[in-house]
Scaffold this active site. Structure first.
Site, PDB file in Angstrom:
ATOM      1  N   TYR A   1       0.798  -1.142  -0.168  1.00 15.68           N
ATOM      2  CA  TYR A   1       0.022  -0.029   0.062  1.00 15.68           C
ATOM      3  C   TYR A   1       0.615   1.238   0.148  1.00 15.68           C
ATOM      4  O   TYR A   1       1.848   1.236   0.985  1.00 15.68           O
ATOM      5  CB  TYR A   1      -0.938  -0.106   1.110  1.00 15.68           C
ATOM      6  CG  TYR A   1      -1.720   1.182   1.512  1.00 15.68           C
ATOM      7  CD1 TYR A   1      -2.344   2.069   0.636  1.00 15.68           C
ATOM      8  CD2 TYR A   1      -1.514   1.598   2.819  1.00 15.68           C
ATOM      9  CE1 TYR A   1      -2.991   3.033   1.235  1.00 15.68           C
ATOM     10  CE2 TYR A   1      -2.185   2.996   3.330  1.00 15.68           C
ATOM     11  CZ  TYR A   1      -3.107   3.685   2.274  1.00 15.68           C
ATOM     12  OH  TYR A   1      -3.463   4.642   2.788  1.00 15.68           O
TER      13      TYR A   1
ATOM     14  N   ILE B   1      -7.012  -5.394   7.752  1.00 15.51           N
ATOM     15  CA  ILE B   1      -8.084  -4.157   7.555  1.00 15.51           C
ATOM     16  C   ILE B   1      -9.388  -4.749   6.349  1.00 15.51           C
ATOM     17  O   ILE B   1     -10.430  -4.267   6.439  1.00 15.51           O
ATOM     18  CB  ILE B   1      -7.604  -3.067   6.996  1.00 15.51           C
ATOM     19  CG1 ILE B   1      -8.460  -1.879   6.998  1.00 15.51           C
ATOM     20  CG2 ILE B   1      -6.720  -3.157   5.778  1.00 15.51           C
ATOM     21  CD1 ILE B   1      -8.039  -0.468   6.749  1.00 15.51           C
TER      22      ILE B   1
ATOM     23  N   LYS C   1     -12.863  -0.516   5.530  1.00 20.63           N
ATOM     24  CA  LYS C   1     -13.391  -1.416   4.416  1.00 20.63           C
ATOM     25  C   LYS C   1     -14.568  -2.417   4.593  1.00 20.63           C
ATOM     26  O   LYS C   1     -15.272  -2.387   3.557  1.00 20.63           O
ATOM     27  CB  LYS C   1     -11.874  -2.116   4.035  1.00 20.63           C
ATOM     28  CG  LYS C   1     -10.553  -1.340   4.169  1.00 20.63           C
ATOM     29  CD  LYS C   1     -10.777  -0.144   3.286  1.00 20.63           C
ATOM     30  CE  LYS C   1      -9.588   0.685   3.174  1.00 20.63           C
ATOM     31  NZ  LYS C   1      -9.643   1.785   2.309  1.00 20.63           N
TER      32      LYS C   1
ATOM     33  N   ASP D   1      -1.854  -6.316   9.209  1.00 18.69           N
ATOM     34  CA  ASP D   1      -2.718  -5.571   8.936  1.00 18.69           C
ATOM     35  C   ASP D   1      -3.961  -6.206   8.183  1.00 18.69           C
ATOM     36  O   ASP D   1      -3.973  -6.676   7.064  1.00 18.69           O
ATOM     37  CB  ASP D   1      -2.276  -4.376   7.911  1.00 18.69           C
ATOM     38  CG  ASP D   1      -3.332  -3.499   7.886  1.00 18.69           C
ATOM     39  OD1 ASP D   1      -4.409  -3.573   8.013  1.00 18.69           O
ATOM     40  OD2 ASP D   1      -2.892  -2.178   7.459  1.00 18.69           O
TER      41      ASP D   1
END
Length: 469
Positions: A145, A232, A272, A230
């Site tokens: 990212y 998410i 998300k 992570d």
């Protein structure tokens, strides 16, 4: 400028990345089906706008939660006054239960081990402050990212060392790649404090395999470092293989009473899975009580409002709603992703097979003028300015191979996606025609040169023959 800090005047925020520059171009000329039909379509934003009707419907049926009431009585004053930075117990309990539900209840989470933050951005930065000093390093698998260059490095001074992954094995992490990244950090005199992965992956849209997760656990155990997972996008997995949380791996391997148990940390957010980035709800989950205590203190710089916590605790505690939401959202994500893949195929473009996330990792290597990142940027600029689609080039994600792009699909309507694919196909067709014309021109020139050389050779032979006579 001497009156300002170095942090203010430095250029390490990452705002000059093509990832952010694409957004800026979109904001100058945003597509609107009525007001600006020739504008730029935003396909660089990983936002889930496919299921807003579901929480909106819930709000309409739950007036007390939406109106900050309890049993018909206003609690506005209670929520508006100062709240302890530990967070509302009811919300923390509802959040960890929702996290467990997403993971098929194969693991459970202790609300005493969770720290609320203003989004995942804040959660990741807080963990950097807790786990590393300025100048220390974290290893990240590529592509990753683009915002991590800002989130992990800008204010903390922590360095990122890439774990180079390639398309030869679908960008999966390998033991040699991990070791090479660790050695690279050592050559730069950087102390490695941990590994950070995004599972499911942003930008790949894939879930990590069990053997990759086992590899990471073994690696951090051997090196005595941390692992941040992570997660998410954990609730966006819409097809097999399913999602496996790092916490599930730890428990399956009975590592609860080992040192590595406290060196694994999870980042989560509702941005998300529920499509609520504007609510700024993130979380850190850690089994290390010292990290939890320190992160909780740091969270006072980025709290989640009491009103938000109250509303979402009621929503997430409604198990009928969460079950229905997850089921319908998965179907909608899968349908929209399939339409993107189909549209790309019609344009002669392939992508990495994916099963999660709000985007696809698209292969446009065949459209490059050369196998270079300069050619990738040339192609990206044409797509943004001529085709009028904002997508993210692989170089902004630190991909080691030019020609890959992240293309988001969940932030736009089905009609807008269809238009985007029509634009892209027209562009690819024009490139093919131009290439064909260019090739035909080269062939005709080559044919002409061949004839010219033949005639010249024949004339020379004839002249020599005349001289000999």
């Amino acid at each position: 400028m001497g009156l300002l800090s170095r942090k203010v005047t430095c250029n390490s925020h990452g705002q000059d990345s093509s990832y952010f520059l694409g957004w800026q171009e979109y904001e100058k000329n945003p597509y609107h089906e009525v007001n600006n039909p020739q504008g730029i379509i935003q396909m660089g934003l990983a936002e889930n706008q496919l299921s807003f009707d579901l929480p909106e419907s819930w709000l309409a049926k739950n007036a007390d939660a939406a109106g900050f009431k309890r049993d018909g009585q206003s609690i506005f004053k209670e929520l508006a006054l100062f709240q302890d930075y530990h967070g509302l117990p009811a919300f923390k309990k509802a959040l960890v239960d929702f996290m467990a539900e997403i993971r098929g209840n194969k693991v459970t989470f202790d609300p005493n081990h969770i720290v609320l933050t203003a989004g995942a951005t804040s959660a990741n930065e807080t963990l950097m402050f807790c786990l590393a000093e300025q100048g220390d390093a974290f290893l990240l698998p590529t592509p990753y990212y683009p915002g991590f260059d800002r989130d992990l490095k800008w204010r903390t001074g922590v360095e990122i060392v890439p774990i180079q992954c390639t398309s030869s094995n679908r960008f999966q992490i390998t033991a040699p790649a991990l070791e090479e990244a660790y050695k690279q950090a050592q050559r730069k005199n950087l102390r490695v404090k941990g590994v950070l992965v995004t599972n499911p992956s942003n930008p790949l849209g894939t879930t990590m395999r069990r053997d990759e997760l086992d590899l990471l656990i073994n690696f951090i155990t051997d090196k005595e470092i941390h692992l941040i997972s992570d997660e998410i996008y954990s609730g966006t997995v819409f097809s097999s293989p399913g999602f496996v949380s790092i916490m599930e791996v730890l428990k399956d391997r009975s590592l609860e009473q080992t040192p590595v148990w406290e060196r694994v940390h999870i980042v989560y957010s509702l941005s998300k899975d529920l499509g609520l980035p504007g609510f700024r709800v993130g979380a850190i989950y850690s089994n290390d009580p010292i990290v939890v205590a320190a992160a909780t203190k740091m969270s006072s710089f980025g709290l989640v409002s009491s009103q938000t916590q109250y509303l979402l605790s009621a929503m997430l505690s409604d198990k009928k709603f969460t079950k229905e939401y997850m089921a319908k959202n998965h179907k909608r994500l899968q349908k929209q992703q399939s339409k993107l893949v189909s549209g790309l195929e019609k344009a002669g473009i392939g992508c990495l097979e994916s099963n999660a996330g709000l985007f696809c990792w698209v292969d446009m290597r065949h459209l490059l003028s050369s196998n270079t990142f300069e050619a990738e940027m040339e192609l990206w600029k044409r797509i943004v300015y001529d085709v009028k689609l904002n997508i993210s080039p692989g170089s902004s994600c630190h991909c080691s191979e030019p020609g890959w792009f992240r293309v988001c699909f969940a932030n736009i309507s089905e009609d807008t996606l269809k238009l985007a694919m029509q634009r892209l196909k027209s562009f690819v067709d024009s490139v093919a025609i131009n290439n064909q014309s260019h090739q035909e021109l080269k062939n005709s020139r080559k044919k002409f040169r061949t004839k010219w050389v033949f005639r010249l050779s024949f004339q020379s032979f004839h002249d020599r023959e005349q001289d000999e006579r």
